[in-house]
Design a protein around this motif. Structure first.
Motif, PDB file in Angstrom:
ATOM      1  N   ALA A   2       0.833  -1.201   0.000  1.00 26.90           N
ATOM      2  CA  ALA A   2       0.000   0.000   0.000  1.00 26.90           C
ATOM      3  C   ALA A   2       0.872   1.257   0.000  1.00 26.90           C
ATOM      4  O   ALA A   2       1.965   1.282   0.575  1.00 26.90           O
ATOM      5  N   TYR A   3       0.366   2.296  -0.648  1.00 31.05           N
ATOM      6  CA  TYR A   3       1.088   3.566  -0.726  1.00 31.05           C
ATOM      7  C   TYR A   3       1.418   4.091   0.671  1.00 31.05           C
ATOM      8  O   TYR A   3       2.532   4.577   0.914  1.00 31.05           O
ATOM      9  N   GLU A   4       0.475   3.982   1.586  1.00 28.34           N
ATOM     10  CA  GLU A   4       0.691   4.476   2.946  1.00 28.34           C
ATOM     11  C   GLU A   4       1.857   3.758   3.616  1.00 28.34           C
ATOM     12  O   GLU A   4       2.642   4.374   4.348  1.00 28.34           O
ATOM     13  N   THR A   5       1.991   2.474   3.369  1.00 30.97           N
ATOM     14  CA  THR A   5       3.093   1.695   3.930  1.00 30.97           C
ATOM     15  C   THR A   5       4.414   2.172   3.361  1.00 30.97           C
ATOM     16  O   THR A   5       5.410   2.313   4.089  1.00 30.97           O
ATOM     17  N   LYS A   6       4.456   2.440   2.058  1.00 28.16           N
ATOM     18  CA  LYS A   6       5.678   2.944   1.425  1.00 28.16           C
ATOM     19  C   LYS A   6       6.081   4.284   2.029  1.00 28.16           C
ATOM     20  O   LYS A   6       7.262   4.514   2.312  1.00 28.16           O
ATOM     21  N   VAL A   7       5.108   5.154   2.240  1.00 29.43           N
ATOM     22  CA  VAL A   7       5.393   6.464   2.820  1.00 29.43           C
ATOM     23  C   VAL A   7       5.950   6.300   4.223  1.00 29.43           C
ATOM     24  O   VAL A   7       6.950   6.936   4.585  1.00 29.43           O
ATOM     25  N   LEU A   8       5.329   5.452   5.019  1.00 29.63           N
ATOM     26  CA  LEU A   8       5.807   5.239   6.392  1.00 29.63           C
ATOM     27  C   LEU A   8       7.203   4.640   6.429  1.00 29.63           C
ATOM     28  O   LEU A   8       8.055   5.088   7.201  1.00 29.63           O
TER      29      LEU A   8
END
Length: 54
Positions: A2-8
């Motif tokens: 998920a994009y959110e995981t990549k950002v984190l």
């Protein structure tokens, strides 16, 4: 991943670089790279960060 995981993961890796935590960065990179997000080796990433600060 998920994009959110990549950002984190990217943010946490950046914080590990800024706090000089090589072991932490390597652990984060191992997780991120296994999921297809390629983080640079610690020494290379740290050198780029120091260049940005100059």
């Amino acid at each position: 991943m998920a994009y959110e995981t990549k950002v984190l993961l990217g943010f946490i890796a950046d914080m590990a670089l800024r706090t000089n935590s090589k072991k932490m960065y390597k652990g984060i990179a191992k997780i991120a790279n296994a999921e297809g997000m390629i983080l640079k080796p610690y020494d290379e990433a740290k050198a780029e960060l120091e260049d940005e600060d100059d």
